[in-house]
Design an enzyme around this catalytic site. Structure first.
Site, PDB file in Angstrom:
ATOM      1  N   LYS A  39       0.824  -1.218   0.000  1.00  0.00           N
ATOM      2  CA  LYS A  39       0.000   0.000   0.000  1.00  0.00           C
ATOM      3  C   LYS A  39       0.856   1.265   0.000  1.00  0.00           C
ATOM      4  O   LYS A  39       0.519   2.258  -0.632  1.00  0.00           O
ATOM      5  CB  LYS A  39      -0.941   0.003   1.206  1.00  0.00           C
ATOM      6  CG  LYS A  39      -1.981  -1.096   1.090  1.00  0.00           C
ATOM      7  CD  LYS A  39      -2.958  -1.094   2.222  1.00  0.00           C
ATOM      8  CE  LYS A  39      -3.707  -2.419   2.279  1.00  0.00           C
ATOM      9  NZ  LYS A  39      -4.419  -2.768   1.063  1.00  0.00           N
ATOM     10  N   ASN A 179     -11.894   3.296   3.550  1.00  0.00           N
ATOM     11  CA  ASN A 179     -13.106   2.752   2.933  1.00  0.00           C
ATOM     12  C   ASN A 179     -14.169   2.540   4.024  1.00  0.00           C
ATOM     13  O   ASN A 179     -13.909   2.732   5.210  1.00  0.00           O
ATOM     14  CB  ASN A 179     -12.816   1.477   2.126  1.00  0.00           C
ATOM     15  CG  ASN A 179     -12.340   0.328   2.985  1.00  0.00           C
ATOM     16  OD1 ASN A 179     -12.712   0.208   4.155  1.00  0.00           O
ATOM     17  ND2 ASN A 179     -11.513  -0.537   2.417  1.00  0.00           N
ATOM     18  N   GLY A 242      -7.874   1.536  -4.345  1.00  0.00           N
ATOM     19  CA  GLY A 242      -7.922   2.502  -3.243  1.00  0.00           C
ATOM     20  C   GLY A 242      -6.612   3.291  -3.140  1.00  0.00           C
ATOM     21  O   GLY A 242      -6.623   4.488  -2.834  1.00  0.00           O
ATOM     22  N   ASP A 243      -5.497   2.615  -3.404  1.00  0.00           N
ATOM     23  CA  ASP A 243      -4.199   3.303  -3.339  1.00  0.00           C
ATOM     24  C   ASP A 243      -4.108   4.373  -4.427  1.00  0.00           C
ATOM     25  O   ASP A 243      -3.557   5.457  -4.210  1.00  0.00           O
ATOM     26  CB  ASP A 243      -3.056   2.297  -3.520  1.00  0.00           C
ATOM     27  CG  ASP A 243      -3.057   1.238  -2.425  1.00  0.00           C
ATOM     28  OD1 ASP A 243      -3.522   1.536  -1.312  1.00  0.00           O
ATOM     29  OD2 ASP A 243      -2.609   0.107  -2.695  1.00  0.00           O
TER      30      ASP A 243
HETATM   31  O1  RIB Z   1      -3.693  -2.147  -1.637  1.00  0.00           O
HETATM   32  C1  RIB Z   1      -3.147  -3.174  -2.420  1.00  0.00           C
HETATM   33  C2  RIB Z   1      -1.914  -3.724  -1.788  1.00  0.00           C
HETATM   34  O2  RIB Z   1      -2.262  -4.333  -0.571  1.00  0.00           O
HETATM   35  C3  RIB Z   1      -1.224  -4.796  -2.585  1.00  0.00           C
HETATM   36  O3  RIB Z   1      -0.294  -4.282  -3.503  1.00  0.00           O
HETATM   37  C4  RIB Z   1      -0.618  -5.694  -1.513  1.00  0.00           C
HETATM   38  O4  RIB Z   1       0.774  -5.640  -1.450  1.00  0.00           O
HETATM   39  C5  RIB Z   1      -1.265  -5.265  -0.205  1.00  0.00           C
HETATM   40  O5  RIB Z   1      -0.383  -4.609   0.588  1.00  0.00           O
END
Ligand code: RIB
Length: 294
Positions: A39, A179, A242-243
């Protein structure tokens, strides 16, 4: 104003499956890919791809040097990433035929941060710089307290949510990006409007961005509230959606954009990310997002 993420770097092992494996079941996978994820680094990459100047900090093992290459490739400053004698964090991710995922996370080097390391990194930042955090590294309470003492603005994506977050003083957070499940875990509420109300009651000065899956996102800050629907697409992999939203949202704030425009841009960026496999590499560049918004 500088932006620093102290966050995770994970090697994602992604398996395509018909359905998420059930207890006691053995399931043959349709395929396997290895992607860069975590993340923390996903959000740093989203910030960079959205045009922000970002520093990423965290720990990897000797098996994680590809993160340094990726930082170079995508324009993320990696001066504060330390390589240690530990395995880089990794995940096992199942992605089913509806693009839903489930994730098993091994923290590894991500969980080896020390107070001395955090102090050294934060010494390069000052009042009003932004610190972006998630919950995949250790020492979160210490990082929050130390950054707050310096007067940094702290943005928190409390993901994945667990009990350790209860040890953090969340009144020190300026921006929450979460979320509805995480919002429910923090507030004990289940309806989005009630979650927002409670978050605003608990943290009256914070900006709050609550993502609601297929129902889009809502934003609240003092008397302001905005809603943003999703852009409908054919999703293949929702990892890092979400990231992507988080990185684009912060980049828009730094640019001084109006909040409704930031929400629209962030929703569009996420909608593009879910049409691609993987995490870091699925995040679109700003030019592509803007073109698609025309
Ligand atoms: O938010 C997605 C991420 O969550 C993935 O890339 C995984 O590594 C987890 O950390």
């Amino acid at each position: 104003m500088k932006v620093l993420t102290i966050g995770s770097m994970n090697i994602d092992h992604v398996y395509s499956v018909d359905h998420i494996v059930q207890p006691g079941e053995t399931l043959t996978t349709g395929g396997m890919n290895i992607f860069l994820g975590g993340k923390g680094i996903n959000q740093s990459m989203a910030l960079a791809k959205a045009g922000a100047q970002v520093y990423h900090s965290g720990m990897i093992g000797e098996d994680g040097t590809m993160f340094l290459d990726a930082c170079k490739e995508y324009g993320v400053n990696s001066d504060y990433i330390r390589t240690i004698e530990e395995k880089t964090g990794h995940t096992i991710i199942q992605v089913d035929k509806n693009a839903q995922n489930c994730i098993l996370l091994y923290g590894g080097a991500n969980r080896c941060l020390t107070e001395e390391f955090v102090d050294e990194v934060l010494s390069h930042f000052e009042k009003d710089d932004i610190l972006l955090l998630q919950n995949e590294v250790n020492l979160l309470p210490y990082i929050i307290d130390t950054a707050y003492e310096k007067g940094m603005q702290i943005a928190l994506n409390p993901s994945p949510f667990d009990d350790k977050l209860n040890e953090c003083d969340l009144t020190k957070i300026s921006i929450f990006l979460l979320n509805e499940i995480e919002g429910g875990q923090i507030t004990g509420e289940s309806e989005p409007a009630a979650i927002l109300d409670k978050l605003q009651l608990l943290y009256p000065n914070a900006r709050i961005v609550l993502t609601l899956g297929k129902d889009g996102a809502v934003y609240a800050h003092r008397n302001e509230r905005y809603e943003q629907p999703i852009f409908k697409v054919e999703a293949v992999d929702t990892t890092a959606a979400g990231d992507t939203f988080t990185g684009y949202f912060l980049a828009g704030l730094i640019d001084g954009m109006a909040v409704p425009d930031i929400l629209r841009m962030s929703a569009k960026a996420s909608s593009i990310a879910v049409t691609r496999h993987g995490a870091v590499q699925s995040i679109p560049y700003r030019s592509e997002v803007e073109e698609s918004l025309k």
